[in-house]
Structures are given as structure tokens and as C-alpha cells.
Design a protein around this motif. Structure first.
Motif, PDB file in Angstrom:
ATOM      1  N   GLY B  95       2.477  -3.315  -0.871  1.00 17.16           N
ATOM      2  CA  GLY B  95       3.807  -3.383  -1.482  1.00 17.16           C
ATOM      3  C   GLY B  95       3.597  -3.836  -2.904  1.00 17.16           C
ATOM      4  O   GLY B  95       2.886  -3.179  -3.663  1.00 17.16           O
ATOM      5  N   GLY B  96       4.142  -5.010  -3.228  1.00 15.16           N
ATOM      6  CA  GLY B  96       4.116  -5.491  -4.607  1.00 15.16           C
ATOM      7  C   GLY B  96       2.772  -5.386  -5.321  1.00 15.16           C
ATOM      8  O   GLY B  96       2.643  -4.647  -6.302  1.00 15.16           O
ATOM      9  N   PRO B  97       1.743  -6.095  -4.852  1.00 13.39           N
ATOM     10  CA  PRO B  97       0.471  -6.074  -5.574  1.00 13.39           C
ATOM     11  C   PRO B  97      -0.127  -4.668  -5.672  1.00 13.39           C
ATOM     12  O   PRO B  97      -0.699  -4.304  -6.703  1.00 13.39           O
ATOM     13  N   ALA B  98       0.030  -3.876  -4.610  1.00 12.52           N
ATOM     14  CA  ALA B  98      -0.525  -2.521  -4.653  1.00 12.52           C
ATOM     15  C   ALA B  98       0.228  -1.680  -5.690  1.00 12.52           C
ATOM     16  O   ALA B  98      -0.372  -0.889  -6.418  1.00 12.52           O
ATOM     17  N   ILE B  99       1.534  -1.859  -5.770  1.00 11.91           N
ATOM     18  CA  ILE B  99       2.324  -1.107  -6.752  1.00 11.91           C
ATOM     19  C   ILE B  99       1.962  -1.552  -8.164  1.00 11.91           C
ATOM     20  O   ILE B  99       1.805  -0.738  -9.071  1.00 11.91           O
ATOM     21  N   MET B 169       3.639   4.101   3.397  1.00  9.46           N
ATOM     22  CA  MET B 169       2.875   4.762   4.459  1.00  9.46           C
ATOM     23  C   MET B 169       1.728   5.617   3.921  1.00  9.46           C
ATOM     24  O   MET B 169       1.724   6.034   2.778  1.00  9.46           O
ATOM     25  N   MET B 170       0.769   5.802   4.809  1.00 10.06           N
ATOM     26  CA  MET B 170      -0.396   6.632   4.478  1.00 10.06           C
ATOM     27  C   MET B 170      -0.283   7.959   5.214  1.00 10.06           C
ATOM     28  O   MET B 170       0.045   7.985   6.406  1.00 10.06           O
ATOM     29  N   ALA B 171      -0.600   9.043   4.488  1.00 13.67           N
ATOM     30  CA  ALA B 171      -0.638  10.356   5.134  1.00 13.67           C
ATOM     31  C   ALA B 171      -1.821  11.143   4.587  1.00 13.67           C
ATOM     32  O   ALA B 171      -2.321  10.853   3.491  1.00 13.67           O
ATOM     33  N   ARG B 172      -2.251  12.122   5.352  1.00 14.41           N
ATOM     34  CA  ARG B 172      -3.390  12.930   4.927  1.00 14.41           C
ATOM     35  C   ARG B 172      -2.911  14.053   4.023  1.00 14.41           C
ATOM     36  O   ARG B 172      -2.055  14.844   4.394  1.00 14.41           O
ATOM     37  N   GLY B 182      -9.162  11.905   1.726  1.00 10.41           N
ATOM     38  CA  GLY B 182      -8.066  12.867   1.779  1.00 10.41           C
ATOM     39  C   GLY B 182      -6.734  12.223   2.118  1.00 10.41           C
ATOM     40  O   GLY B 182      -5.844  12.854   2.688  1.00 10.41           O
ATOM     41  N   ILE B 183      -6.616  10.928   1.783  1.00 11.98           N
ATOM     42  CA  ILE B 183      -5.426  10.166   2.187  1.00 11.98           C
ATOM     43  C   ILE B 183      -4.639   9.743   0.947  1.00 11.98           C
ATOM     44  O   ILE B 183      -5.229   9.381  -0.073  1.00 11.98           O
ATOM     45  N   SER B 184      -3.303   9.799   1.036  1.00 15.28           N
ATOM     46  CA  SER B 184      -2.454   9.319  -0.064  1.00 15.28           C
ATOM     47  C   SER B 184      -1.397   8.375   0.491  1.00 15.28           C
ATOM     48  O   SER B 184      -1.081   8.407   1.686  1.00 15.28           O
ATOM     49  N   ILE B 185      -0.862   7.537  -0.408  1.00 15.66           N
ATOM     50  CA  ILE B 185       0.192   6.594  -0.008  1.00 15.66           C
ATOM     51  C   ILE B 185       1.524   7.069  -0.556  1.00 15.66           C
ATOM     52  O   ILE B 185       1.605   7.511  -1.708  1.00 15.66           O
ATOM     53  N   PHE B 186       2.550   6.994   0.273  1.00 12.51           N
ATOM     54  CA  PHE B 186       3.904   7.378  -0.152  1.00 12.51           C
ATOM     55  C   PHE B 186       4.859   6.215   0.066  1.00 12.51           C
ATOM     56  O   PHE B 186       4.745   5.474   1.050  1.00 12.51           O
ATOM     57  N   LEU B 187       5.811   6.098  -0.860  1.00 14.37           N
ATOM     58  CA  LEU B 187       6.869   5.086  -0.753  1.00 14.37           C
ATOM     59  C   LEU B 187       8.198   5.835  -0.784  1.00 14.37           C
ATOM     60  O   LEU B 187       8.473   6.526  -1.767  1.00 14.37           O
ATOM     61  N   PHE B 188       8.995   5.686   0.269  1.00 14.81           N
ATOM     62  CA  PHE B 188      10.297   6.366   0.238  1.00 14.81           C
ATOM     63  C   PHE B 188      11.295   5.656   1.150  1.00 14.81           C
ATOM     64  O   PHE B 188      10.895   4.874   2.025  1.00 14.81           O
ATOM     65  N   GLY B 242      -5.495   7.270  -1.771  1.00 13.77           N
ATOM     66  CA  GLY B 242      -4.659   6.275  -1.065  1.00 13.77           C
ATOM     67  C   GLY B 242      -5.431   5.278  -0.237  1.00 13.77           C
ATOM     68  O   GLY B 242      -5.012   4.140  -0.057  1.00 13.77           O
ATOM     69  N   TRP B 243      -6.593   5.715   0.256  1.00 19.82           N
ATOM     70  CA  TRP B 243      -7.360   4.786   1.090  1.00 19.82           C
ATOM     71  C   TRP B 243      -7.745   3.537   0.302  1.00 19.82           C
ATOM     72  O   TRP B 243      -7.678   2.420   0.801  1.00 19.82           O
ATOM     73  N   TYR B 244      -8.116   3.748  -0.953  1.00 21.31           N
ATOM     74  CA  TYR B 244      -8.630   2.640  -1.761  1.00 21.31           C
ATOM     75  C   TYR B 244      -7.508   1.713  -2.209  1.00 21.31           C
ATOM     76  O   TYR B 244      -7.646   0.493  -2.223  1.00 21.31           O
ATOM     77  N   VAL B 245      -6.357   2.326  -2.569  1.00 26.24           N
ATOM     78  CA  VAL B 245      -5.182   1.510  -2.905  1.00 26.24           C
ATOM     79  C   VAL B 245      -4.744   0.715  -1.678  1.00 26.24           C
ATOM     80  O   VAL B 245      -4.483  -0.488  -1.732  1.00 26.24           O
ATOM     81  N   GLY B 246      -4.713   1.409  -0.551  1.00 19.92           N
ATOM     82  CA  GLY B 246      -4.260   0.774   0.689  1.00 19.92           C
ATOM     83  C   GLY B 246      -5.176  -0.365   1.107  1.00 19.92           C
ATOM     84  O   GLY B 246      -4.717  -1.427   1.535  1.00 19.92           O
ATOM     85  N   ALA B 247      -6.476  -0.157   0.944  1.00 18.83           N
ATOM     86  CA  ALA B 247      -7.439  -1.185   1.354  1.00 18.83           C
ATOM     87  C   ALA B 247      -7.260  -2.440   0.511  1.00 18.83           C
ATOM     88  O   ALA B 247      -7.339  -3.563   1.016  1.00 18.83           O
ATOM     89  N   MET B 248      -6.964  -2.250  -0.771  1.00 17.86           N
ATOM     90  CA  MET B 248      -6.755  -3.406  -1.641  1.00 17.86           C
ATOM     91  C   MET B 248      -5.552  -4.222  -1.174  1.00 17.86           C
ATOM     92  O   MET B 248      -5.606  -5.448  -1.058  1.00 17.86           O
TER      93      MET B 248
END
Lengths: 393, 400
Positions: B95-99, B169-172, B182-188, B242-248
């Protein structure tokens, strides 16, 4: 709030590490196990010259006037390199002389300690291995302007190499518990003292010391007659916290040796470090050492601030006793049979850390002390807030 | 090394305590405790707005996005005090820090101030029926369609999905790339057409866990995505990164005051309980074995505390923890389990009595904790996965 080392603290630790890495090999530790004196005087003198022996002693006696934490950082490195020098016993005694001794007693000992010309020790345990006032039975009987000491002390560290020894006695006949305890600074060459080395698993130099009608002058007393228990307790606490630094220093090195070994040892065609069963043990080992180190640092820091620290000291020792032992045992297991072999160096760490878990209070004793602080005083307890009204051994 | 809070920080702590005494009434607390089951109520939202007005949420966030440019330790103090009364104002790392780290200027401007004010809350859409510990094996797909993506799939344990405003959320996005790439993060928004939330009831639901229970939530969710159309601008960070952003973000979720308190509140509870209570004239605090166990637990809890402060210190120095966050996430949850199990052996058969039962101790909170405490060793990376990370990132041990 910052639990990380400052740049200065980091520098000190690194310089101690570099020096000891170069000057103290495992072979030296091995050699000193068979040596009569048990330490190399030249290395001791060098460490004194570098200011490490006088680290936490006042400048007016030739020390550096720095904190216990600084001394602890050096001792962590001494533990890491299993340096066979009488630093722990000397510091435990010297810091007590500095804190509670007379000017005369300080003048007589501390300059020589700082210059590396005097080794000290302290004697507490007798037949009862518990570090509590009740265990002290050794008698100090007033006689004219002095005292006559009679009794037997056990587990006296480096007595063979020490010029003076702090001896905990009971000076009031029939007194109980913490009442009637006195502390004396005794010349180890006094007539009536005899000692014999114990055969220990660390092959260090601990002695049984027999005092038979040993005469000491009144000027040898530290603190007031019969009411030295708080001084003794502070001595044990400082000694315990400093011992924890040695334990975590040695245990971390021991864990690192296991990790390195696992990266190079092949089984089933790959390094054993790639097996999760090994990885998870190693992860635990590092977490255990980290935990012990953090608890120890907090205890030392509190002492440096002049805050009560008995609970923090006991927290650290109870944890280090179990977890540092678990580290060195796990390391032995990762090494397999070779770690059990005399020619391989790993056991030098294993045997020392194990011995240190047995000194200055068992896990049970220290937990009992924490339990008293938690449960026997009124009021709600909260982590991270003061736990002190009383917390005696 | 400095193990003291500054006088200013002690004063801040006192201000938070005074605020709590004044504002966190029993009825607010009851509402807060119910939030995981029923969503945030009106009283909670009022309280949260008051806390945000004081500047106590997102203290370490930049001023330009509504934060205070303040110290992470200050934030820890506020979060710790509020978490003790069950009010979690910690902004999740996901959420916040990742954004802040990976978001576009527009995303930062939109989300950060609203997260701080409590107007946006994220449900986390990570786990799937076939992707738990092996999260990178997730199968939910997002397919590019003009300026949009079309999302299809299913997420599990989306715990606040029934009241959160948004999902993170994460999606392929690239099924042909290696799975981490092959993963990206979406905010909606959660009310985007095609999103369906179905409840999953936990073992804490019946009877409902009392106030102060560790993982006392009665409800979590599964969330379904059926041809959910979201604009490409809802992607966080670069496509397929997204995997790397999500992991952080996940790494940050593993540390901090709230998580620390989940694992150690039990220690304080049992110490204070045995001091003040007895069974038929006998206090367990007199038993040597109980005393030994309690001291052991307390010492472990101090290690949790110090490991948390270590992570905070690293962040405060502007560093990133490599293994320290994972270490904390092994040590604290496992400690929490040892404590609840230790407590159960102190209370004996009374430890089985749930909320509402005859004879229940403190409304059954210890019994419900016994059911819930292991949960913190599972979510946001199980303790086994965390040990892998300590070994690989911290100790440089090779993958199998």
C-alpha cells in the motif's frame, strides 16, 4: 532509540577484530590449553598497550574512561577469536575495585591493570554452585586490626595467574542470606592460601582455592563489614553481562563456521547448504545469536546510564545460556564427525561456549530472578517499560 | 547504541495515551474489534479521523503527500500505543510504502493522502487457491485490451475485501515469462464491475472471539474477478515487475509495532493475570514451573521487542533490512505460539473454555488465542519461507 552500533562503536569493534584476527589463531588457544600459565603475557601486554584492558577504567589510572559497552564490544571480539587472555576475570574484579574500592585500593591495582602488569580474579562459589548469598559460607573472622579467612572457593578463574583476588566471605558468624557478607582484596601469595587447578571441559584455568587461616589487613576490605552484598551483586552482574558478550561473539563465529562449511561440503552431489534442513538450522542459529546480542547490549547500555539492570542482565544470560549452547551444538551437528575430532578446530569454540553457559548463573537461576521481578512486585507489567522495584538474586 | 526514547518521544507517547483515555471508549473498542467481521463502523471512522487530524498516521511519510516527514520511531510509538487498545493505524507496507516507492506521481497524489486520512483502505489480493507459499505461481490473469487490462481469476483470504475501498492485487501479465518476471500489481476500487466477494468463516466465528483476541477474526473472504476491466493507469510500477514491488511491500508488512504486539500482548496478559487471580485460593504465580515458564516467555518477548526496534533502527538510518525483517517474522509468531501454548498449560482445562462458556477465563480470550496465534506464523510469508529468506539473503546459502 537506535539499537544499531554508532560509527565509533563499529570502528572499535572492527579494529579489535583486525588485531585479534592477526594475533590470535586457534592454534594459540590450543597451545594455551596446555600451558601452565594459560595465557601469553606478550599478547596481554599488547592488548593493554592498545588500551583495551583499561577501556572502562578511569583515565587517572591509565585507562580510557570509556563505557562498559565499549569494553563489551572488545570482549565480543575476544570471544569471537577465543583469545586465551585473563580479561574477563581481571575486568570483573577491576571494575568492582574501581566502583567500590578505596582510593588506596584503586591506586594499588588499577594502574598496573591498565598497563597489563597485573592480572586479577574473584572468588565467589563454594560447595553450593548457585550464585546467591546463601551459597557463601567462607568465614572472615575479625582478629585485631585484620581478619582471618577460612574456607574453600571453587571455580576461581585464572587464580594461578592472578596477583590479587576479590574474595566474598561471611564476616558475621551465623548470619543468613545477604546479611553479613564482606568482600576482601586478597594477595594470592598470602600465607595459608593453596590452590589446585580443576580439569575442565574448556581446559581453561579454574582453581579450587583453599584458605587456611589467611590473614588480611582491614585495609583489604571493600565496602563496609557485613554489608557488601550489593557490591558483590553488582560485581556478578557486570561479570555476567560481559560474559554474555564473549558468548555471543564466540557463538556467532561458530555459526559462521558452520555456514561456510555447509557451502563447501558436498552430499548427494550438491553443497549441504542447499538443503532446507540445513538452511533452517543456520537461520535459527543466527537469530539466536542476534537475540542474545540485543539483550546483552541493552543490559550494558543500562549499566552505562546508571540505570538498574539486574533484570536485563538475567534476561541476557538466561537466553544466551540456552541459545548460544544451541548454536554451538547445531554447528557441531552440521559439521558431522569431523567436528568431534581433536585435530579440527571447531571444538575449541564449542567447549568454551559450553563452559561459559555454566558460569555466573544457570538458566534456571536467571529466570527465577526475572520471575521475581515480574511476579513478586505489585503493579502491571509492560514490555519495554521499567520493571524495577526490587529484583535481587 | 541508545536504548532510550528521547524526551520528545516520551512526551508523544504520553499524548497518545491521554488521547486514548479520552477517546477510545469501550463502545469504540467493541466496534474496532468487530471490524474484521463487519467492516469499520461509524465510531471507528470518527476516531480514525481524529487520529489522522493529530498527524499521527503516516508520520514518516513525505509532507507533500500528507505525512509529517517524521521519524519511523515516532510512528512506532503511536502505533504501539494504539495497537494495545486494538486500534491498528499502521499503514500496511503493501500500500503506502509500495506506492511511494514505485507509484506514478498521480498515484502518489491520489492514494497517499487518502490512505492517511483513512478514506482509502486496501484489501490485499495475493494468495490464490493454488498459490500460497509459492506466491509467484499465481494464475490470475490480466490481459491488455487497448488502454485497459481485463482481469480474470480468484484470490483467497482477502480479509478486508468486504469493506475495503480498494484492492492491491497481483496478476500475471506475461504467462510466457519465468514466473517471477510476468507479474504486475494493480490498484483499483472494490466496486469495479466483475468483482465478487464471498465470505469464508474461520474457526473463531462461533462463538465470536472476545475483545483482544489474537487473530480473532471470524471472517475472511475469497474474491472472484470476472472480466474486470481496469485502466492501464491502475498498474503499480512497471509491467511484469510486480513481484519485486510486491516483495518490498510484503517485507515491510513483516515488521513494526502492530505485528510485534500481536505476538507479545499475551505475555503481558498472563503475567498480569496470574498476579491478580487465583484458583480456589491458589495462585499459579507461586508454582516454580509456572514462574520458570513465564520468565522464559518474557525473555523471548523482549527479543521480539528488540528485533522490532532493530528493523525500525535500520529504516531510520535509511537502510533496507536484508534478513532482519524475515528474522523478526520467524521469531515473533513462533514466540506467540509458544506463549499461548504455555498459558494453556498454566490454566489447564480452563484454557479450553470459549467466549460465553460457564467458567471462561477473561471471556475465553486465552482459549481463542490458542486457536488463533499460529495464524501469524502463516500469513505474509510463513515462518518456513522466512527461514529460507534468512538463509539465502542473510547467510548467502544457495537454492536447492
Amino acid at each position: 532509540m537506535d539499537v544499531l552500533l554508532t560509527d565509533e562503536e563499529e570502528m572499535l569493534k572492527n579494529s579489535a577484530r583486525e588485531f585479534l584476527e592477526a594475533e590470535c589463531s586457534p592454534e594459540l588457544a590450543r597451545e594455551m590449553e596446555r600451558d601452565d600459565l594459560g595465557y601469553p603475557p606478550q599478547l596481554w601486554k599488547q592488548m593493554a598497550t592498545l588500551g583495551w584492558v583499561g577501556m572502562a577504567l578511569p583515565e587517572r589510572y591509565g585507562g580510557q574512561g570509556l563505557s562498559l559497552t565499549y569494553l563489551g564490544l572488545v570482549m565480543e571480539e575476544v570471544g569471537r577469536h577465543i583469545v586465551p587472555v585473563p580479561l574477563h576475570s581481571t575486568m570483573t574484579a577491576a571494575l568492582t575495585i574501581n566502583a567500590d574500592g578505596t582510593d588506596e585500593q584503586r591506586q594499588e591495582t588499577l594502574p598496573k591493570v591498565c598497563s597489563g602488569d597485573m592480572v586479577l580474579t574473584w572468588a565467589f562459589s563454594e560447595a553450593d554452585p548457585r550464585y546467591r548469598a546463601e551459597s557463601v559460607k567462607m568465614e572472615a573472622r575479625r582478629d585485631g586490626d585484620g581478619y582471618i579467612l577460612n574456607g574453600t572457593k571453587m571455580f576461581v578463574d585464572n587464580f594461578n595467574a592472578s596477583e590479587k583476588c576479590l574474595v566474598v566471605c561471611r564476616s558475621t558468624h551465623g548470619s543468613q542470606g545477604t546479611d553479613g557478607i564482606s568482600l576482601f582484596l586478597v594477595d594470592t601469595s598470602s600465607p595459608g592460601i593453596s590452590h589446585e587447578l580443576l580439569t575442565t571441559l574448556a581446559k581453561d584455568k579454574q582453581s579450587q582455592v583453599v584458605f587456611e587461616n589467611v590473614r588480611v589487613p582491614s585495609s583489604a576490605m571493600i565496602g563496609e563489614e557485613g554489608s557488601a552484598w550489593p557490591i558483590v551483586e553488582a560485581m556478578l552482574d557486570r561479570g555476567t553481562a560481559l560474559l554474555c558478550t564473549q558468548m555471543t561473539g564466540a557463538a556467532r563465529k561458530d555459526a559462521e563456521m558452520a555456514i561456510d562449511y555447509s557451502k563447501n561440503r558436498l552430499a548427494f552431489g550438491r553443497p549441504v547448504a542447499s538443503f532446507q534442513s540445513i538452511q533452517h538450522i543456520c537461520a535459527d542459529m543466527i537469530m539466536w545469536v542476534d537475540g542474545g546480542q540485543l539483550l546483552t547490549y541493552e543490559a550494558l547500555w543500562r549499566m552505562d546510564q546508571g540505570l538498574p539492570a539486574s533484570v536485563e542482565v538475567s534476561q541476557a544470560k538466561a537466553f544466551c545460556n540456552e541459545k548460544c549452547e544451541a548454536v554451538v551444538r547445531s554447528s557441531q551437528i552440521i559439521h558431522g564427525g569431523i567436528g568431534f575430532m581433536m585435530e579440527f578446530n571447531l571444538h575449541l569454540w564449542f567447549r568454551r561456549v559450553t563452559a561459559w553457559t555454566l558460569r555466573l548463573g544457570t538458566t534456571f537461576e536467571h529466570r527465577a530472578r526475572v520471575a521475581r521481578a515480574l511476579l513478586d512486585q505489585p503493579g502491571k507489567m509492560r514490555l519495554g517499560r521499567s520493571m524495577y522495584q526490587t529484583a535481587s538474586r | 547504541m541508545d536504548f532510550a526514547f528521547t524526551p520528545e518521544q516520551e512526551q508523544l507517547r504520553q499524548e497518545v495515551r491521554d488521547f486514548i483515555a479520552e477517546n477510545v471508549t469501550d463502545s469504540v473498542r467493541a466496534e474496532v474489534e468487530d471490524a474484521m467481521d463487519e467492516g469499520h463502523g461509524e465510531e471507528y471512522m470518527k476516531l480514525r479521523a481524529k487520529i489522522a487530524e493529530r498527524g499521527w498516521i503516516g508520520i514518516s511519510f513525505p509532507k507533500e503527500y500528507g505525512g509529517q516527514d517524521g521519524s519511523r520511531i515516532d510512528q512506532y510509538i503511536v502505533e504501539e500505543e494504539l495497537a494495545r487498545v486494538g486500534v491498528n493505524v499502521g499503514l500496511s507496507g503493501s500500500g503506502g510504502p509500495a506506492i511511494l516507492a514505485a507509484g506514478t506521481e498521480e498515484q502518489k497524489q491520489y492514494f497517499i493522502p487518502r490512505l492517511i486520512r483513512g478514506e482509502v483502505t486496501f484489501a490485499l489480493g495475493f494468495t490464490e487457491p493454488q498459490a500460497g507459499a509459492d506466491l509467484a505461481g499465481l494464475q490470475t490473469r490480466a490481459v491488455r485490451d487497448g488502454d485497459d487490462y481485463i482481469i480474470n481469476g480468484q484470490k483467497m483470504y482477502t480479509s478486508s475485501a468486504h469493506y475495503a475501498t480498494h484492492i492491491y492485487m497481483m496478476a500475471r501479465t506475461d504467462p510466457d515469462a519465468p514466473k517471477h518476471k510476468g507479474i504486475s500489481i494493480f490498484l483499483f476500487p472494490m466496486d469495479t464491475p466483475g468483482v465478487t466477494v464471498r465470505p469464508l468463516w474461520t474457526i473463531q466465528n462461533d462463538p465470536p472471539a472476545p475483545m483482544g483476541t489474537t487473530y480473532g477474526m471470524g471472517r475472511t473472504n475469497e474474491t472472484f474477478f470476472e472480466d474486470v476491466r481496469v485502466p492501464a493507469s491502475s498498474m503499480l510500477g512497471e509491467e511484469n515487475m510486480g513481484w519485486y514491488v510486491g516483495a518490498m511491500g510484503l517485507n515491510l508488512d513483516r515488521v513494526g509495532a502492530s505485528r510485534y504486539l500481536i505476538s507479545v500482548r499475551r505475555d503481558e496478559d498472563i503475567v498480569n493475570w496470574v498476579k491478580e487471580n487465583e484458583f480456589d485460593g491458589h495462585s499459579p504465580s507461586e508454582d516454580p514451573e509456572v514462574r520458570d515458564r513465564i520468565a522464559e516467555m518474557w525473555i523471548e518477548a523482549q527479543v521480539c521487542r528488540l528485533m522490532t526496534l532493530r528493523s525500525m533502527s535500520i529504516v531510520e538510518h535509511g537502510g533496507n533490512f536484508t534478513y532482519e525483517g524475515s528474522a523478526e517474522k520467524v521469531w515473533a509468531p513462533e514466540h506467540g505460539v509458544r506463549t499461548t501454548e504455555g498459558i494453556s498449560q498454566i490454566l489447564g482445562p480452563y484454557a479450553q473454555l470459549l467466549n460465553g462458556s460457564i467458567g471462561a477465563v477473561e471471556d475465553g480470550v486465552f482459549a481463542h488465542n490458542l486457536m488463533g496465534s499460529f495464524q501469524s506464523g502463516i500469513n505474509h510469508g510463513s515462518v518456513q519461507v522466512m527461514r529460507d529468506q534468512v538463509a539465502r539473503r542473510g547467510l548467502g546459502m544457495p537454492r536447492g
